[in-house]
Design a protein around this motif. Structure first.
Motif, PDB file in Angstrom:
ATOM      1  N   LEU A   1       9.944  -8.133  45.758  1.00 53.91           N
ATOM      2  CA  LEU A   1       8.791  -8.030  46.697  1.00 53.91           C
ATOM      3  C   LEU A   1       9.711  -7.230  47.997  1.00 53.91           C
ATOM      4  O   LEU A   1       9.116  -5.786  47.952  1.00 53.91           O
ATOM      5  N   GLY A   2      11.024  -7.524  47.901  1.00 57.24           N
ATOM      6  CA  GLY A   2      11.034  -6.693  49.502  1.00 57.24           C
ATOM      7  C   GLY A   2      11.746  -5.171  49.103  1.00 57.24           C
ATOM      8  O   GLY A   2      12.492  -4.730  49.323  1.00 57.24           O
ATOM      9  N   TRP A   3      12.592  -5.576  47.599  1.00 57.95           N
ATOM     10  CA  TRP A   3      12.889  -3.963  46.732  1.00 57.95           C
ATOM     11  C   TRP A   3      11.583  -3.074  46.729  1.00 57.95           C
ATOM     12  O   TRP A   3      11.918  -1.310  47.255  1.00 57.95           O
TER      13      TRP A   3
ATOM     14  N   PRO B   1       4.998  -5.499  36.578  1.00 58.99           N
ATOM     15  CA  PRO B   1       5.915  -5.158  38.453  1.00 58.99           C
ATOM     16  C   PRO B   1       7.195  -4.338  38.594  1.00 58.99           C
ATOM     17  O   PRO B   1       7.371  -3.280  39.413  1.00 58.99           O
ATOM     18  N   TYR B   2       7.903  -3.582  37.979  1.00 54.71           N
ATOM     19  CA  TYR B   2       9.169  -2.650  38.039  1.00 54.71           C
ATOM     20  C   TYR B   2       8.274  -1.265  38.062  1.00 54.71           C
ATOM     21  O   TYR B   2       9.381  -0.502  38.520  1.00 54.71           O
ATOM     22  N   TRP B   3       7.342  -0.982  37.136  1.00 53.93           N
ATOM     23  CA  TRP B   3       7.157   0.083  36.696  1.00 53.93           C
ATOM     24  C   TRP B   3       6.412  -0.196  38.680  1.00 53.93           C
ATOM     25  O   TRP B   3       5.677   1.799  38.826  1.00 53.93           O
TER      26      TRP B   3
ATOM     27  N   PRO C   1       1.415  -7.880  49.018  1.00 48.49           N
ATOM     28  CA  PRO C   1       1.948  -8.650  48.368  1.00 48.49           C
ATOM     29  C   PRO C   1       1.381  -9.770  47.274  1.00 48.49           C
ATOM     30  O   PRO C   1       2.405 -10.635  46.218  1.00 48.49           O
ATOM     31  N   ILE C   2       0.490 -10.212  47.404  1.00 49.05           N
ATOM     32  CA  ILE C   2      -0.539 -11.280  46.445  1.00 49.05           C
ATOM     33  C   ILE C   2      -0.442 -10.883  44.917  1.00 49.05           C
ATOM     34  O   ILE C   2      -0.052 -11.171  44.067  1.00 49.05           O
ATOM     35  N   TYR C   3      -0.765  -9.324  45.326  1.00 51.85           N
ATOM     36  CA  TYR C   3      -0.760  -8.747  43.857  1.00 51.85           C
ATOM     37  C   TYR C   3       0.496  -8.382  43.015  1.00 51.85           C
ATOM     38  O   TYR C   3       0.053  -8.611  41.791  1.00 51.85           O
ATOM     39  N   PHE C   4       1.648  -8.234  43.616  1.00 54.83           N
ATOM     40  CA  PHE C   4       3.054  -7.387  43.234  1.00 54.83           C
ATOM     41  C   PHE C   4       3.324  -9.331  42.869  1.00 54.83           C
ATOM     42  O   PHE C   4       3.742  -9.441  40.965  1.00 54.83           O
ATOM     43  N   LYS C   5       3.052 -10.350  43.307  1.00 48.34           N
ATOM     44  CA  LYS C   5       3.416 -11.526  42.458  1.00 48.34           C
ATOM     45  C   LYS C   5       2.771 -11.642  41.348  1.00 48.34           C
ATOM     46  O   LYS C   5       3.663 -12.560  40.596  1.00 48.34           O
TER      47      LYS C   5
END
Length: 381
Positions: free
Chosen positions: A227-229, A278-280, A214-218
């Motif tokens: 993140l929810g998706w 992030p989208y990838w 979650p941290i890496y993604f944000k």
């Protein structure tokens, strides 16, 4: 099925958004790693206790009810302070109750399925996948501006789970000294230890993923909704295995199923390490359906078949002890230290190496067993 949906809704809230909550509270990566690892350490101490109580109590239902109440109440104390020591103690208390909920739920469900052979565990566990996906998306919207609401939302799911538990048929326990000499008998089952070994190593890498993704993604630029998706995609990717698990178990050996899960994790972590948009990440999340759910359902089903009836709750607890306890400690604690030293992207690359090494080593063991054709120690049945 509805019960699984509810308890996994709670898991979506806590497991996905607590790292974000801690990151927003300005804790360092080492501190987050420590907070998310000491909880499972306490859970490791508590799981044998809950497993033994599940096997000794009048019904397993009463023990599970106590766990739901304990986790629902303890989480409400989180917002009172951001002091590190306070949260460290509180996470330990919460995890003492929370971690064993899933193992004991599986033990009760699988015991009931023994009396109803036409039912399928994969279909029932499907409720958890749908619940997790739904809550990940809904709370992802809420968390953008009200992340503190995760605590009453989680408590509400535990209360709903408690109400549903009252509708369960009583799962009678069996008197057995599972914490002493007989509990150690589980470690003498070579096939069980082999499967738990594969599961444990892959779960270490998952421990890092759950703590820091979650941290890496944000940090890539994603918000709480994205993140929810990502969690919706990961959870919905579990559907094929859940729907066809019975068919798969009849045609593919358990050892091969677990090795495929390890291979999928190696590919997934490698892609995480090279993607910077992030989208990838979203399509890569579909690999989750070949990893976590495959490991958890396969091990739960195997333990229910192999472990003597009076030790089933303890068998499921042993699996939880290793995969949700020790593995999560190693993944989150050492992952936090390594992230601070080398960066999260590099740690995902190391996780890929660990998973691929698991495929090579355990795959070689299976191949040698088959080649030698030793029936008494066969690991491929």
């Amino acid at each position: 099925m509805l019960f699984y949906a509810v308890i996994y809704m709670g898991n979506a809230v806590y497991g996905t958004f607590l790292p974000v909550y801690l990151f927003n509270a300005k804790f360092s990566q080492e501190q987050i790693g420590m907070l998310l690892s000491l909880g499972p350490l306490i859970a490791m101490l508590g799981q044998p206790v809950w497993g033994a109580l599940g096997d000794r109590a009048k019904t397993k239902n009463s023990v599970l009810a106590f766990l739901l109440i304990g986790s629902g109440i303890s989480i409400m104390f989180f917002p009172l302070s951001h002091q590190f020591t306070y949260l460290l103690i509180l996470i330990c208390v919460f995890m003492f109750f929370q971690t064993s909920i899933f193992a004991l739920s599986d033990a009760i469900t699988l015991e009931e399925l023994d009396r109803r052979p036409k039912w399928n565990f994969g279909w029932i566990r499907l409720g958890g996948t749908i619940g997790f996906a739904t809550m990940s998306l809904v709370f992802g919207i809420v968390a953008k501006s009200h992340i503190n609401s995760m605590f009453p939302v989680y408590a509400g799911t535990m209360f709903a789970g408690l109400l549903l538990l009252w509708c369960f048929p009583p799962a009678a326990s069996r008197q057995a000294n599972v914490t002493g000499k007989r509990f150690r008998e589980l470690f003498r089952n070579r096939k069980l230890m082999f499967y738990l070994g594969i599961n444990f190593i892959v779960q270490v890498t998952l421990g890092y993923y759950y703590a820091f993704f979650p941290i890496y993604f944000k940090e890539m630029g994603a918000d709480s909704l994205l993140l929810g998706w990502s969690m919706v995609i990961s959870s919905m990717s579990e559907l094929p295995f859940l729907l066809f698990s019975s068919w798969i178990f009849k045609r593919i050996s358990i050892s091969m199923i677990l090795i495929i899960a390890a291979l999928a994790s190696g590919v997934r972590w490698f892609l995480f390490s090279i993607i910077d948009q992030p989208y990838w990440i979203l399509p890569v999340q579909a690999l989750h359906g070949v990893i976590f759910i495959v490991l958890s359902v396969t091990l739960a089903t195997f333990i229910n078949r192999e472990v003597p009836a009076e030790w089933k709750a303890s068998g499921q607890t042993l699996n939880g002890l290793l995969s949700l306890g020790a593995a999560r400690i190693i993944g989150s604690f050492f992952g936090g230290i390594m992230s601070a030293a080398y960066g999260m992207r590099q740690v995902f690359l190391y996780s890929s190496w660990v998973s691929m090494a698991t495929v090579v080593v355990f795959g070689l063991v299976v191949w040698l067993r088959r080649k030698q054709n030793v029936p008494s120690a066969s690991l491929t049945k």
